[in-house]
Each structure stands twice: as structure tokens, then as C-alpha cells.
Design a protein around this motif. Structure first.
Motif, PDB file in Angstrom:
ATOM      1  N   CYS A  18       0.838  -1.198   0.000  1.00  0.00           N
ATOM      2  CA  CYS A  18       0.000   0.000   0.000  1.00  0.00           C
ATOM      3  C   CYS A  18       0.876   1.253   0.000  1.00  0.00           C
ATOM      4  N   VAL A  58      -2.883   3.177   6.824  1.00  0.00           N
ATOM      5  CA  VAL A  58      -4.196   2.767   6.334  1.00  0.00           C
ATOM      6  C   VAL A  58      -4.469   1.325   6.749  1.00  0.00           C
ATOM      7  N   LEU A  59      -3.505   0.493   6.422  1.00  0.00           N
ATOM      8  CA  LEU A  59      -3.650  -0.922   6.718  1.00  0.00           C
ATOM      9  C   LEU A  59      -2.590  -1.319   7.723  1.00  0.00           C
ATOM     10  N   LEU A  94      -8.205  -2.541   8.364  1.00  0.00           N
ATOM     11  CA  LEU A  94      -8.219  -1.265   7.656  1.00  0.00           C
ATOM     12  C   LEU A  94      -8.406  -0.200   8.726  1.00  0.00           C
ATOM     13  N   CYS A 126      -7.294   5.773   2.514  1.00  0.00           N
ATOM     14  CA  CYS A 126      -7.150   4.880   1.357  1.00  0.00           C
ATOM     15  C   CYS A 126      -7.355   5.669   0.078  1.00  0.00           C
ATOM     16  N   ARG A 174      -8.752   4.865  -2.449  1.00  0.00           N
ATOM     17  CA  ARG A 174     -10.069   4.628  -3.002  1.00  0.00           C
ATOM     18  C   ARG A 174     -11.113   5.538  -2.360  1.00  0.00           C
ATOM     19  N   CYS A 189      -6.554   2.801  -7.176  1.00  0.00           N
ATOM     20  CA  CYS A 189      -5.716   1.847  -6.452  1.00  0.00           C
ATOM     21  C   CYS A 189      -6.485   0.581  -6.071  1.00  0.00           C
ATOM     22  N   ARG A 190      -5.847  -0.547  -6.296  1.00  0.00           N
ATOM     23  CA  ARG A 190      -6.431  -1.812  -5.889  1.00  0.00           C
ATOM     24  C   ARG A 190      -5.315  -2.782  -5.510  1.00  0.00           C
ATOM     25  N   ALA A 191      -4.168  -2.201  -5.176  1.00  0.00           N
ATOM     26  CA  ALA A 191      -2.974  -3.016  -4.964  1.00  0.00           C
ATOM     27  C   ALA A 191      -3.196  -4.100  -3.915  1.00  0.00           C
ATOM     28  N   CYS A 192      -3.753  -3.712  -2.778  1.00  0.00           N
ATOM     29  CA  CYS A 192      -3.863  -4.679  -1.693  1.00  0.00           C
ATOM     30  C   CYS A 192      -4.753  -5.843  -2.096  1.00  0.00           C
TER      31      CYS A 192
HETATM   32  S1  SF4 Z   1      -6.713   0.281  -2.058  1.00  0.00           S
HETATM   33 FE1  SF4 Z   1      -4.662   1.064  -2.276  1.00  0.00          FE
HETATM   34  S2  SF4 Z   1      -4.542   2.790  -0.910  1.00  0.00           S
HETATM   35 FE2  SF4 Z   1      -6.342   1.635  -0.347  1.00  0.00          FE
HETATM   36  S3  SF4 Z   1      -5.605   0.309   1.267  1.00  0.00           S
HETATM   37 FE3  SF4 Z   1      -5.460  -0.843  -0.636  1.00  0.00          FE
HETATM   38  S4  SF4 Z   1      -3.398  -0.469  -1.325  1.00  0.00           S
HETATM   39 FE4  SF4 Z   1      -3.821   1.061   0.219  1.00  0.00          FE
END
Ligand code: SF4
Ligand code: SF4
Ligand code: SF4
Ligand code: SF4
Lengths: 466, 432, 153
Positions: C89, C112-113, C122, C128, C130, C138-141
Motif C-alpha cells: 500500500c 491505512v492498513l 483497515l 485509502c 479509493r 488503487c487496488r494493490a492490496c
Molecule cells: S486500495 Fe490502495 S490505498 Fe487503499 S488500502 Fe489498498 S493499497 Fe492502500
């Protein structure tokens, strides 16, 4: 225990003793003025007495060495302690400890019996690449370095690669030239760090160093392979630099080097985060002139600031020290070493005491070591050496001291190790007050949290701050 | 009710030894804990691995077995243990990969004194690894440098998600490093395993191999590297070719191998070939290789063996010039063993039955905090504090770097180190 | 997914602006969103007549709300605490120097996390990416979680 040593001849450049006969009194691990009623009296008549030997540069705990040992290619810690003790040594300094391997190195060192230990912290300049580019960060770095030295329980700062070099083209802007690096560290004040230890290589002698007086050049012998480099070392010495010699025994030796300098059989490689891997290999250095120049430098004794070393195990293993002492002391012992003519000067016992005791202790900042004055640590070696000792016998005499006293305890008695469980100390350079905060920038690329990188007492022997 | 915060505690669970665990303790219980993975938290809460709500049963009192198992005190238990060990001609000291370094050291000294055998858990695989260095050299790096530089990570015969959960996030694939600023986007992952698992999702290549064919795959890879003919290989050659092509293209690769290589087929052959492959790869680019230890201090016991005996193999003090052993595992000689001291391991669970059946016949002294299958068989059982949570210690990470284990909870039990120390002292006195 | 708004929460407050909580009702709602306070900090909401409002507020602000703010659905059962999401993240990285290169965030770092008690949490949905309308990408996690413990609505 109160110990009195009678009748020996003392060799101690620090106290201007060149074979004078004096009694030594030891109480509570310290050399004292005198007392009556010794618990133990040692008859040292006809023998030579020196402070315990201090090895300023010997790889005994470098990360990776344990794997070599696992192949049965290197001494165990017990063997290291015993061999050194029999040679009359009481202190060994590990020259290659990085920030992340600090716990490791200290744990390894504390497993060596008998010997006190210390270590140089090798700073990976990549960790400070943004700082060393310009002298405006000098003050900040001067503040950080003593903290990181204290935190890793090191005794000095060593620079192994005086540059930052990335293999990848995209990081070209991060690179820092040797010239810049050297000029940066030349500017560092002696208060913050008395002497910066430089790993010497032929490339280093290709650079100009503005203010060599602030540096100690380690195992210079390895890097002098022509007359020009030789002159450069003389020039540095004149300017106040100190060196350790890096002498050779011309045998097959275990080398710890960059990939280009390996010889013979290769055992393995370790990535220590420098620009190149560290490679362990074994072989003989024969092609170049370095061994000859190393001895030439040693024998001409151009300065009183030279210390003995062989970059053990690279140029010669520490076990070969006695042989090399005998070469230095008697021309006939070294007659067949080289085709070329070496200076015919010969070391006296006082000279030996200077390069193996007094100077190394000075480089490491160990005020109570390397001499026999009142107040010194009672680390004392007694050798069966006198006027009657034949040149051919010298090696055996240095290999096998008659007595060794370490911190006031008898370790070697009449050529036998009688006690290897004496108190060991870890010497390091501290700072007051110790505020870690500024030093954290150096560890942002570690996988360890900062507090776990700082060396805890569980890894060291009894800690002594110098 | 005061809370105590212990920061940067080291997790004593797997070879990752994560040192960033923040623990809040209230009334001598872990109240909350940060950064630890699910495997690690089970350790801190004394629960079953990966099931933090099921408590593990702790042995509460020292026990000795007469007709049945009865509670006793430490003093009596120690006398009984010393009697068993003294009376033995060839005792086995076993386990120790979940003990601190000093405890391991005392256990080694006990083995030395008794002229017994000393074998850490999982020795067969590790010994093969160290032995293979003789021919193929070693290529190691602190985990920092792998994280800083590696652009290809290969897991072979291990599933880090289960055995070392945070390995991926801390040391190998996902973290950003000095020269890998975008973390996993700058790296590729290959996994070689016998069965499809979670690693498939995150691996660029997942090579599923037939049980027992790992060494063949390694040979095939070497052949490809040398440009030799591989027509006789029957498996998924397309994937292998593709992998080899990428392996030579990267600038820095890291291979982690695990117990999978010993569980199936021939551990020695597997490791020899893997090391040979790494040597071959190093002719073309830069590769390092490290074992992935699932016990937290396997690395420590290896360091210890090397320091003390210059030999990472299990130690056999029963022969003259003891300890110059070249066998990968002494458990082959288990039929000669007539007593065992087991520390922090459950051989009746972890050893194959043909081995553990032999253990059934002999008296066992067990030092372990928990009830296990082995407690059902042991003659003497010492409950202990859990090292790294209830007792301090030193442990070595998988890359051979040591960390100090802290104590965050008080315990009524002594540490394994002090029990072993006591046994050693008594042996020393009674058995000079 | 609409973001939880201050007005939405305000609906359920007593709207008396009595300032017993130290703010106006609107201010109170604002702080509820940032999780600086809990609905229970308003004494009126503890009265029986407001019990429905209280339940509703807690529902809005409960774990469900993470989903509403971020569109992330977290299934703690599946999570094994491997910390990959915490490491990848980027907001975490910005907020915690510790988290930059694989280490867990420091105890007092606002991230955030984070992994709390062996499971993902969370902790600050508002930070975040998002939750910020300008960067919903972002959708990495969720993408990199190996156990599928994080998914997108
Ligand atoms: S969506 Fe992106 S910014 Fe949000 S918690 Fe997941 S990695 Fe982090
Ligand atoms: S990865 Fe291993 S050491 Fe790290 S927290 Fe999980 S169990 Fe503990
Ligand atoms: S105490 Fe409740 S009613 Fe009074 S102002 Fe605060 S939120 Fe509104
Ligand atoms: S949510 Fe997924 S990535 Fe994050 S810790 Fe849990 S299992 Fe790992």
C-alpha cells in the motif's frame, strides 16, 4: 590474585623500555606500582617481556567465514583463541563488520576464548550517498558516525569502497566518485572520529588524498605493486597517516576479496551490499610485486607509525606471524624470499613490540593496552628470547610463549595453556550522550528495526568503552 | 491494570525472525499485538498454529512415568533424567531448532560429555546443503541485499505463505529495496512445487513437478543452460525453457528452498543439483541461494555446530575423534540409540513411523512447553517457558544473522536453557 | 460506492447543538467520520428513544463502513497476516517510514492498513486512495493478497 614477575627484560616503546630489567606487579588485573606478598611469583630471568599482542587487522569473525569453517577450511573460535594466546596475543580486531552484521560479528568474536576483541564498522557509503556528495553535510555526518559506531559497538570507522557505484545505468546519478568521497572524509574533524580506516587497494593509490593525516591505511602491502605507489605511501606517512603493513608469507592463503582479486580455488561469495560481492578463495599471490614492496616498506621503517598486519588470513594467516617476525628480525632468515635485494636492516625486539603492541593499541585507541606502564591492563607475554637465541629459533619462540597473562590471570604457564576461561572484553568507542535519532537515516534500507540493529550485550563480552 | 508496550520484539516462530512485533501486555497476558502474522500470533497466544482461538495444552508440572505419568518437582525430574542419560551407552540429543542459541550450546555439551549423538531437527536437508557447498560453492547474502537487488525470486519445494508467512512481504517479493524501488513490480517470482497452491497466484511461472522429479528438473535446467539436448525430458519442457531463459536474463536472482526437497525423493541429490544449478547460473549472472527454515532457530544450531566442530553435520561423539561425522543424518543409527533427550520437538509427529517406532523402545527425556504426541511416550517431561516470549535468548535468522529474543511475559516455568544447564551441571558432578 | 457523508450521519443525531460533546451536532458528525469519537460520546444517543439512531450510526460507522468508503471487502477469516497488503500500500509507505521497505509500520504510525492481532485491519479507511474521489484507481492490496482476504465490491 597478586602476581609478581621477576627478572625479565622489558620491551615497551611506550615507556622507553628497551630490554631493561624490571619487576612487574599485577593486582586485580592491572599493572601496579608494587606490593609485598605476591600470591604467585614468576621467574622471567633470561626472558623477554612485552605487553600482550594486539592484532589490529585480522578477519576472524567476518560474515561468511563460518561457511568456510564449515568446510573445515578455517580455524574454530577455540583454535583462534589458543593459537593467538600461544603467540602472546591478547587482543584481536575484526576489520569487516557492517551495520547488519554487527550482531553477528560480535557474537562470533565473543565465542573466541581468551582474547579481547573489537571491530571496525564498515560503512556502506550507499547508506550515506546523499550526504557525502557535498561538504555541507559534513557536520551532520560527523555527528551521525560516532553514534552508529557506538551503537554497533565498533571501535572505528572503516571505508571499504571509497565510492558509490551502481551497476545499473539508471542509478548513475546516485554514484559518487572516489575523489569526492575522499575529499569529503578528508574534511572530517578529528574530534568526531580520530582516524578513518581505509581499505587499501591499488585503485585507492591512484587517487589523490588532500589530507592523508586523518587516515589509517590498512594492509598497505597488498596495494603497493610499483614504485609510484610505494612513494605515495611514504608521502602519506610523512603527512601523518598511519598504516598497517599487510605483509606476506608467500603461501597458499584464504583470501577475502572482490571477484577480480581471487586466486586459486574459489569457495563461495557473499553479497555484503557493496558494489561487488566478497569472494572467498584460496591460493598464492605470486604474480605481482606487492609482497616485495611490503617487506621493503617494513624494513626501511620509514615512520614510527606502522603496525604489523598480514590482512590475515589473506596475505598470511595469523598463524604465520612468528615466521614473519623472524624474517623481520634477521636478514638470514629471509635470505631466499625474493630475487631482488631487500634492505638489510633488522628489527629489534623493541621494534617488534612497537609494531605488534604499541602502535596497534594506539590505532585502536586502547590507552591501557600495548604497554607495561602502571595502570595498564595486565596483559603480558613472556618469551624465551634473549641474546643467545639463535636466528633459526626465533620463529619457534614467538610461536610458543613461555607465559601469557591476560587481565591478570595466567593463561599460558610454562608453554602450556592452563586456563582459557579468563574474562573477555569487547572494546568499543562510545559517545556521550547517546541519542540515536539522527543516525536512523543510515538504516532506512535495513530489514531490521533500528533498535535491533544496535548491538545488545548478549552478543558481546564484557563491554568496555574507550 | 497497567499496560506495557514492548516494541520491536522478535517473533520466535519461523526462520524469518520478524523483529518488528509490537506487543501490548496487560496483567501478564498479550492484550494486542501488531505486525505479527497468524502463525506468529499463535505462538504469542500459546495456541495452535494458524488457529489462534484453540489453546495448546501446556504441561503444567514436571512429570515422570512409572506405571502412569505422575506429577513431580523439577528436582526429582532432573535426578531421573540424569539417571537415564548416565545409564545410556549411546544417547541421542534431538530437536533444538526451537530453542535459543545458548540452550543449543548446552545441549551440544551434554552430547559431548555423554559421548552421544546430537542431531537438530531437519538435519538431513541442511547437511546436504552444506555438503553441496564443497562442490558448488556458496552464494549467500543477508536478506537485505536480496530485497535490495533481486529481480527474480524462486521458491523451490516450499510454500512461504504457510511456512514463513511474512517472507514475501518483508524480504523477497513485495518490499521496496534500494535498487528495486517499485517492489514487486520490479521482480518476478517462480515457484516449483508438487501441487498447485496459493503461490500460483503470485508467481509468474508455477512449475508443477511430479513427486520425486525435482533433481531431474534441475538437471534439465542445467542442460538448457549449457545448450545441451533435452529431448528425453518428459515433463513440461516449455515452462522450463521459458524459466531458464528468464533466469539468465535477470541481473540478480535468489533461490529459497524448503523441506519439500527432502520430503520427496532424495534430499542429497536434490540439493546437489540445485547447488550445481546455482553455480551454473552464477557463470551467467548473479544468483544467491538460502534455505527457508520453518523453525525459528535452525540457523542457530548450524552456526553452533560449525563454530564448535567445524562441521555442520549432526555430531557423533560416540566414535573416537568424535564429531567428525560426515553422515547427513544420524537417525539411520537410531537402532543403536538407547536413550533420547528431546528438546522442543515432537518426533512422534514429525518423524516417519519407522523411525519413531524405534524411539518407542527407549526412555525419552523431553523438554517442551506443550503436550504433544511425544509427551505420551516420554519417561520424564519438563515443562518450560517459551523462548522468545517468556524467556530471553538469541536466535539466528535464515541468512545467519542473529537477533536477541526478548521476554515479554513472566512465566512460572524455567527456560529450556536453565533445565539443560541443570542437567549438564549434574552430569558434570556425577559423571566427571 | 458513495462515500459516507457528514450529512448522512447528521440525520441520526439529536440536532440540538447542546454542545455537551464539545461540538455542535454537525461538528460531532464530522468527528464521527474521522473516527475521533464514538456515537456513544453524545449523552442523548444513550437514551432509549435514540437507541435506533445509535444502532444505525454504529452500523454506518462499523466495519461495513470501510466497504462503503473504500469499496474494499475484508474477510479476516481468510487472512493469514502475511502483510503483503501492508507493504504494497503506497499510502502506508507515505505515512510510515518503517513500512517503506517491508518492515511493519511503527506502533504509533498512522497507516491505512496494518496487521493487528495476526489479521489485516483497515485502520484508516479515509486515507485509502479509493476513498479519495480523485484517485479511485488503487487496488494493490486486493490484487496482491495471496489468500483473497481482500476483495473489491
Ligand atoms: S486500495 Fe490502495 S490505498 Fe487503499 S488500502 Fe489498498 S493499497 Fe492502500
Ligand atoms: S513470518 Fe515468521 S517470524 Fe514473521 S511474524 Fe510470521 S511467524 Fe513470526
Ligand atoms: S451532545 Fe449530542 S446533541 Fe449535544 S451537540 Fe453534541 S451531538 Fe449534538
Ligand atoms: S489481507 Fe491478504 S495480503 Fe493482507 S495480510 Fe491478510 S492475507 Fe496478507
Amino acid at each position: 590474585m597478586k602476581i609478581k614477575i621477576e627478572g625479565g627484560r622489558l620491551y615497551d616503546p611506550g615507556n622507553n623500555l628497551d630490554g631493561e630489567e624490571r619487576d612487574i606487579f599485577i593486582e586485580d588485573g592491572i599493572i601496579v606500582e608494587g606490593f609485598s606478598g605476591a600470591d604467585k611469583t614468576i621467574d622471567a630471568s633470561g626472558k623477554a617481556i612485552m605487553a600482550g599482542g594486539v592484532d589490529v587487522h585480522s578477519h576472524v569473525a567476518t560474515y561468511g567465514l563460518n561457511l568456510i569453517r564449515g568446510m573445515n577450511r578455517f580455524y574454530s573460535p577455540r583454535e583462534i583463541g589458543h593459537i593467538y594466546a600461544k603467540m602472546g596475543y591478547t587482543h584481536v580486531n575484526e576489520p569487516f563488520m557492517t551495520q547488519v552484521t554487527a550482531n553477528y560479528v560480535h557474537h562470533e568474536l565473543s565465542s573466541i576464548p581468551i582474547l579481547d576483541t573489537s571491530a571496525f564498522l564498515v560503512l556502506n557509503l550507499r547508506d550515506a550517498e546523499t550526504k557525502i556528495k557535498s561538504a555541507k553535510h559534513l557536520e551532520e555526518v560527523e555527528k551521525i558516525i560516532p553514534i552508529i559506531i557506538a551503537g554497533t559497538k565498533a571501535i572505528g570507522l572503516k571505508i571499504y569502497e571509497p565510492f558509490v557505484k551502481y551497476a545499473e545505468r539508471k542509478y548513475i546519478l546516485r554514484n559518487v566518485t572516489a575523489k569526492k568521497t575522499l575529499s569529503f572524509f578528508s574534511g572530517m574533524s578529528r574530534e568526531s572520529i580520530p582516524r578513518i580506516i581505509m581499505h587499501t587497494s591499488p585503485e585507492l593509490f591512484g587517487e589523490e588524498i588532500e589530507n592523508p593525516g586523518g587516515f589509517h591505511f590498512s594492509h598497505v602491502g597488498s596495494a603497493i605493486n610499483n614504485e609510484e605507489a610505494y612513494q605515495k605511501v611514504l608521502h602519506y606517512l610523512n603527512a601523518g597517516a598511519t598504516v598497517d603493513l599487510g605483509l606476506f608469507d608467500l603461501e597458499q592463503n584464504l583470501r577475502i576479496s572482490n571477484p577480480k582479486q581471487t586466486v586459486g580455488e574459489v569457495f563461495g561469495r557473499v553479497d555484503m551490499g557493496l558494489s561487488e560481492d566478497i569472494v572467498f578463495s584460496k591460493g598464492k599471490v605470486s604474480e605481482n610485486e606487492a609482497p616485495f614492496f611490503a617487506f621493503k616498506l617494513a624494513l626501511s621503517q620509514p615512520s614510527s607509525h606502522i603496525s604489523f598486519s598480514t590482512d590475515s588470513p589473506a596475505n598470511a594467516s595469523f598463524e604465520a606471524y612468528p615466521k614473519i617476525f623472524s624474517w623481520l628480525m634477521k636478514a638470514e632468515n629471509r635470505a631466499n624470499l625474493f630475487d631482488k635485494e631487500l634492505p638489510d636492516s633488522e628489527y629489534s625486539l623493541l621494534d617488534i613490540a612497537r609494531i605488534t603492541r604499541h602502535n596497534p593499541a594506539y590505532i585502536l585507541g586502547l590507552k591501557n593496552k600495548g604497554h607495561l606502564g602502571v595502570g595498564a591492563e595486565a596483559d603480558i607475554a613472556i618469551y624465551d628470547i634473549n641474546e643467545d637465541t639463535k636466528p633459526s629459533e626465533l620463529e619457534a619462540c614467538f610461536k610458543d610463549c613461555a607465559w601469557l597473562i591476560k587481565s591478570g590471570c595466567i593463561v599460558v604457564e610454562d608453554h602450556r595453556i592452563v586456563n582459557d576461561q579468563v574474562e573477555k572484553k569487547t572494546y568499543y568507542r562510545g559517545v556521550e550522550p547517546l541519542d540515536y535519532e539522527p543516525a536512523k537515516i543510515l538504516t532506512s534500507y535495513s530489514t531490521f528495526r533500528f533498535e535491533n540493529l544496535m548491538v545488545d550485550e548478549v552478543f558481546t563480552a564484557k563491554e568496555v568503552k574507550v | 491494570m497497567s499496560e506495557i508496550l514492548y516494541e520491536s520484539v522478535v517473533c520466535p516462530s519461523c526462520g524469518c525472525l520478524c523483529d518488528d512485533i509490537d506487543v501490548v501486555v496487560e496483567e501478564n497476558r498479550v492484550k494486542s499485538i501488531r505486525n505479527v502474522c497468524e502463525w506468529g500470533i499463535s505462538k504469542f497466544l500459546f495456541t495452535k498454529k494458524f488457529t489462534p482461538n484453540v489453546k495448546r495444552g501446556r504441561v503444567e508440572k514436571p512429570m515422570i512415568r512409572g506405571k502412569t505419568l505422575t506429577e513431580t518437582d523439577y528436582e526429582t525430574a532432573i535426578s531421573r533424567a540424569v539417571d537415564i542419560l548416565k545409564g545410556s551407552k549411546k544417547p541421542l540429543i534431538y530437536g533444538l531448532t526451537n530453542s535459543g542459541y545458548n540452550a543449543q550450546k548446552i545441549a551440544l555439551n551434554i552430547a559431548r560429555r555423554l559421548k552421544g549423538l546430537f542431531e537438530p531437527r531437519g538435519a538431513a536437508l541442511l547437511s546436504s546443503y552444506y555438503a553441496a557447498m564443497g562442490d558448488s560453492n556458496f552464494y549467500v547474502a543477508p536478506l537485505e541485499e536480496i530485497r535490495n537487488n533481486a529481480d527474480l525470486i524462486i521458491y523451490w519445494g516450499c510454500n512461504p505463505i504457510h511456512s514463513t508467512p511474512r517472507h514475501l512481504a518483508r524480504y523477497s517479493v513485495y518490499p521496496r529495496g534500494r535498487c528495486k524501488e517499485r517492489g514487486s513490480q520490479d521482480r518476478a517470482v517462480f515457484t516449483v512445487d508438487v501441487a498447485e497452491n496459493e503461490m500460483g497466484k503470485l508467481s509468474r511461472r508455477f512449475l508443477q513437478v511430479e513427486r520425486g522429479t525435482d533433481s531431474l528438473v534441475m538437471e534439465t535446467m542445467m542442460k538448457l543452460l549449457r545448450g545441451e539436448n533435452v529431448e528425453d525430458y518428459k515433463g513440461d519442457i516449455a515452462t522450463i525453457e521459458n524459466m531458464v531463459r528468464q533466469m539468465t536474463k535477470v541481473s540478480y536472482g535468489a533461490i529459497f528452498f524448503g523441506l519439500g526437497l527432502s520430503a520427496r525423493g532424495n534430499a542429497v541429490k536434490n540439493i546437489e543439483n540445485l547447488m550445481a544449478l546455482v553455480k551454473e547460473l552464477n557463470g551467467k549472472t548473479r544468483f544467491v541461494i538460502l534455505p527457508l527454515y520453518d523453525d525459528f532457530n535452525t540457523s542457530g544450531v548450524i552456526q553452533l555446530l560449525i563454530r564448535e566442530l567445524k562441521n555442520p553435520m549432526p555430531a557423533d561423539f560416540s566414535v573416537d575423534h568424535g564429531a567428525k561425522n560426515s553422515k547427513y543424518s544420524l537417525l539411520e543409527n537410531l537402532h543403536e540409540v538407547d536413550a533420547a533427550l528431546v528438546v522442543g520437538d515432537d518426533p512422534f509427529w514429525s518423524l516417519p513411523s519407522e523411525k519413531s517406532d524405534l524411539l518407542k523402545e527407549i526412555p525419552i527425556v523431553l523438554i517442551d512447553p506443550y503436550w504433544t504426541r511425544t509427551t505420551n511416550k516420554a519417561q520424564v517431561i519438563f515443562p518450560t517457558a517459551v523462548t522468545g516470549i517468556e524467556a530471553e535468548g538469541v536466535a539466528y535468522r535464515m541468512d545467519g544473522l542473529p537477533l536477541k529474543l526478548k521476554k515479554v511475559l513472566e512465566s512460572e516455568y524455567p527456560s529450556d536453557e536453565s533445565i539443560l544447564g541443570e542437567i549438564y551441571q549434574r552430569l558434570h558432578k556425577e559423571f566427571p | 460506492m458513495a462515500k459516507l457523508s457528514m450529512y448522512q450521519l447528521y440525520q441520526y443525531l439529536p440536532k440540538t447543538d447542546c454542545e455537551k460533546c464539545g461540538f455542535s451536532c454537525m461538528g460531532f458528525a464530522n468527528r464521527l467520520i474521522s473516527r475521533d469519537i464514538k456515537p456513544e460520546d453524545c449523552p442523548f444517543l444513550l437514551e432509549p428513544e435514540y437507541s435506533e439512531s445509535l444502532t444505525e450510526l454504529n452500523r454506518l460507522l462499523g466495519p461495513e463502513v470501510e466497504k462503503e468508503i473504500t469499496g474494499l471487502i475484508i474477510d479476516q477469516e481468510k487472512c493469514n497476516g502475511c502483510g503483503i497488503c501492508v507493504t504494497v500500500c503506497e499510502v502506508n509507505m507515505e505515512k510510515s517510514r518503517e513500512a517503506e521497505s517491508g518492515r511493519g509500520p511503527g506502533f504509533s504510525d498512522d497507516v491505512v492498513l496494518r496487521i493487528d492481532n495476526g489479521k489485516i485491519k483497515l485502520v484508516d479507511p479515509h486515507s485509502c486512495r479509493r476513498a479519495n474521489p480523485s484517485s479511485h484507481i488503487c487496488r494493490a492490496c486486493a490484487e496482491l493478497c495471496p489468500t483473497k482476504a481482500i476483495s473489491l465490491v
